[in-house]
Design an enzyme around this catalytic site. Structure first.
Site, PDB file in Angstrom:
ATOM      1  CG  LEU A  47      -1.958  -1.120   1.315  1.00 19.50           C
ATOM      2  CD1 LEU A  47      -2.701  -1.042   2.641  1.00 19.50           C
ATOM      3  CD2 LEU A  47      -2.934  -1.043   0.151  1.00 19.50           C
ATOM      4  CE  LYS A  69       3.021   2.112  10.492  1.00 20.54           C
ATOM      5  NZ  LYS A  69       3.166   3.195  11.502  1.00 20.54           N
ATOM      6  CG  ASP A 105       4.964  13.069  12.286  1.00 22.36           C
ATOM      7  OD1 ASP A 105       5.126  14.186  11.739  1.00 22.36           O
ATOM      8  OD2 ASP A 105       5.314  12.003  11.751  1.00 22.36           O
ATOM      9  N   GLY A 130       7.610   4.145   3.484  1.00 23.94           N
ATOM     10  CA  GLY A 130       8.172   5.365   4.054  1.00 23.94           C
ATOM     11  C   GLY A 130       9.383   5.048   4.893  1.00 23.94           C
ATOM     12  N   GLY A 131       9.824   6.040   5.676  1.00 22.55           N
ATOM     13  CA  GLY A 131      10.992   5.845   6.510  1.00 22.55           C
ATOM     14  C   GLY A 131      10.781   4.798   7.594  1.00 22.55           C
ATOM     15  CG  PHE A 132       6.748   3.938   8.480  1.00 17.12           C
ATOM     16  CD1 PHE A 132       6.202   2.792   7.941  1.00 17.12           C
ATOM     17  CD2 PHE A 132       6.313   5.166   8.001  1.00 17.12           C
ATOM     18  CE1 PHE A 132       5.253   2.853   6.939  1.00 17.12           C
ATOM     19  CE2 PHE A 132       5.368   5.233   6.997  1.00 17.12           C
ATOM     20  CZ  PHE A 132       4.823   4.076   6.460  1.00 17.12           C
ATOM     21  N   GLY A 133       9.091   1.983   7.187  1.00 15.01           N
ATOM     22  CA  GLY A 133       9.012   0.644   6.618  1.00 15.01           C
ATOM     23  C   GLY A 133       7.978   0.611   5.514  1.00 15.01           C
ATOM     24  CB  VAL A 143       1.681   0.156   4.796  1.00 14.34           C
ATOM     25  CG1 VAL A 143       0.266  -0.254   5.187  1.00 14.34           C
ATOM     26  CG2 VAL A 143       2.279   1.061   5.855  1.00 14.34           C
TER      27      VAL A 143
END
Length: 600
Positions: free
Chosen positions: A313, A335, A434, A316-319, A321
């Protein structure tokens, strides 16, 4: 670390000695054997020995305490092996040592498939051709072999002769054919008998394996086999020198290799310790949270529900999805967290916040997974994605449904309710840090939910001031006090500032501003939309919306006035989210007073 370095030389010496002892012991125990009076070692091996003991093409066999060698032409008894001269003495196994007989195996010239070469000179050996003739041959060179056979030389069917001491087959009578070609020791007898030839045959002949490694068989040998063959082809004295060089080089190489292994072990140990520390911290956190509602999944469950991460989907920087589906046929978003920051603190933040709350406008955490370095979060699937898709310059694309200002106001109102719940509706106040369009997700009815609590912090309700070691959030939405400590303390007012910037972006996303702003923007690249709107309101002018619908003008004005109050530079001048919510829900007439200019 210093202790390990001090022990490296000793460990290197021990490793080298052990390796040499093992190699010597292995060769002595497994790679040296005997059969009768024949000692068998590399490059020969007895059938059944370990492969590294020798070359399988030089395999010998031990039968009835006699060593046998099988060549292409037949089997031969081994009389002697000279490892210094690289020669092997053979005698035809078909010869009977107790009574006269003729050989049945032919020794031919070098064959590419044969690992041996003939030591063939006329001063040491002589050719012996055993012939089968259809007519008698009257020649002193032809020796009657009938005494060594059961066939009479006067038989009308076969005449058997031995032709001894000729260099080639040019003297063979036309009525004869060669049955066997063999070698016998040379001797000076003018007219030898078959018994004389037989005695010479029993003395055997020599073959050399010195050149087989340069033959066509060489292409089939491994690099290690070639090196071993080269080593054993050296004279004994040279071998001792090579062993000394190998021992010295092995000692140095052993120390270097052991040092590298120790260094690698230290790195792996530290890496594992770091991850074990992170894993322990996460597990301790999970065990301490008795009121968590999410389900804990295994990593195999995560792979199964996402169909092995088939449908991505976003990223991003987090990983990343991925879209998933539970056994109940409910769709979820999974995620998969990337490289963890601060020893899994981002994972803990998400689970600690989303795992304890339930609100219509806050993302619901369905489950989570933590297995070593693999961490995942499972939460509600939002079909319409994030709000930023509808606020960007591509909002008019056919892929996105344009949202009316009234719909955007409704979304903003519900986002405010969600943030207000985070600040005061739980047993702990949750500061998001955020708030931005990307973290506002929309369900199938465009109901917004605040998401992504990777940098969120939990504080007691009574704490009005919080401490942060570094600014967190996204540029453009970060409250100025996170950068400039002299502006005031960090508190829940940081989320208020971010929400104010979100309101301005929602109003500014509409493409119905009048041409006056468009012309001014084209002539002055530095025009800032919020500042331009504030100046018009300060002069008592409207905001220049092309759409003259009174309702939408009032909505836009309310959102702008609330946003100006939210983005005041000093935190103390900003309202709380409860007050923001009240202002949005009240009439715009109660907000006629323009707040101080919020821009630097």
């Amino acid at each position: 670390m210093m202790a390990i370095r001090a022990k490296l030389p000793l460990l290197g010496l021990m490793a080298t000695v052990l390796a040499l002892c093992y190699a010597t012991k292995g060769e002595a125990k497994h790679c040296t054997s005997s059969c009768g009076n024949i000692t068998i070692r590399h490059p020969f091996l007895i059938k059944g020995d370990l492969r590294f003991c020798g070359d399988q093409r030089l395999e010998l066999s031990c039968q009835n305490n006699r060593t046998l060698l099988y060549l292409l032409s037949g089997s031969y008894y081994v009389q002697d092996i000279s490892y210094d001269n690289l020669t092997i003495r053979l005698v035809d196994a078909s010869l009977d040592p107790d009574k006269c007989s003729i050989p049945s195996n032919s020794i031919t010239v070098d064959d590419c498939r044969n690992p041996y070469s003939l030591i063939h000179d006329l001063y040491t050996y002589a050719n012996v051709f055993f012939l089968n003739c259809t007519t008698p041959v009257n020649s002193s060179l032809y020796v009657d072999v009938s005494p060594c056979t059961n066939i009479s030389s006067s038989s009308p069917f076969n005449y058997l002769y031995a032709l001894y001491g000729v260099a080639n087959n040019s003297l063979i009578h036309e009525s004869c054919s060669v049955q066997v070609q063999s070698l016998a020791h040379s001797f000076n007898i003018t007219s030898p008998s078959i018994f004389d030839i037989y005695k010479q045959l029993l003395m055997g002949f020599e073959l050399s394996w010195a050149s087989y490694k340069y033959s066509c068989l060489r292409s089939e040998m491994t690099l290690l086999e070639r090196f071993v063959e080269f080593f054993y082809s050296l004279p004994y004295s040279y071998r001792n020198r090579v062993i000394f060089m190998e021992t010295t080089g092995g000692f140095i190489l052993g120390r270097a290799m052991l040092g590298a292994i120790c260094l690698l072990a230290i790195i792996v140990h530290r890496f594992r310790r770091r991850h074990l520390s992170m894993d322990n911290m996460i597990e301790e956190f999970l065990q301490s949270q008795n009121n968590l509602m999410p389900i804990r999944y295994s990593y195999s469950d995560i792979k199964r529900m996402t169909n092995n991460f088939k449908h991505k989907l976003g990223e991003g920087g987090f990983g990343c999805v991925f879209k998933g589906k539970l056994k109940s046929r409910t769709y979820v978003a999974v995620k998969l967290l990337g490289k963890s920051k601060e020893n899994g603190q981002d994972f803990i933040n998400e689970v600690a916040t989303m795992g304890r709350i339930h609100h219509a406008n806050v993302m619901q955490l369905t489950g989570f997974c933590t297995e070593g370095s693999k961490q995942a979060l499972v939460y509600d699937f939002m079909p319409n994605g994030s709000l930023d898709k509808f606020l960007s310059s591509k909002a008019g694309d056919s892929s996105n449904i344009p949202l009316s200002l009234e719909k955007l106001y409704e979304i903003a109102l519900r986002v405010a309710r969600g943030i207000e719940y985070l600040h005061g509706g739980c047993e702990m106040q949750i500061l998001h840090f955020d708030i931005k369009p990307h973290n506002i997700l929309l369900d199938d009815k465009f109901n917004p939910k605040v998401s992504d609590f990777g940098v969120a912090k939990l504080y007691p309700i009574e704490d009005s001031v919080v401490s942060l070691t570094a600014a967190q959030g996204t540029l453009g939405y970060i409250a100025p006090e996170l950068f400039y400590k002299n502006l005031g303390p960090i508190s829940h007012k940081a989320d208020v500032y971010s929400f104010g910037m979100l309101l301005l972006e929602m109003v500014g996303s509409k493409k119905n501003l009048n041409y006056e702003f468009a012309d001014q923007q084209s002539s002055d690249e530095d025009v800032y939309l919020p500042s331009w709107i504030y100046d018009r309101l300060a002069r008592g002018e409207d905001m220049g919306l092309m759409d003259e619908i009174e309702g939408e003008n009032k909505i836009a004005r309310k959102m702008v006035l609330v946003s100006f109050r939210c983005i005041q530079i000093k935190p103390t001048n900003r309202p709380s989210m409860k007050e923001v919510l009240e202002m949005l829900e009240n009439s715009v007439d109660e907000l006629q007073e323009l707040p101080p200019r919020p821009f630097i």
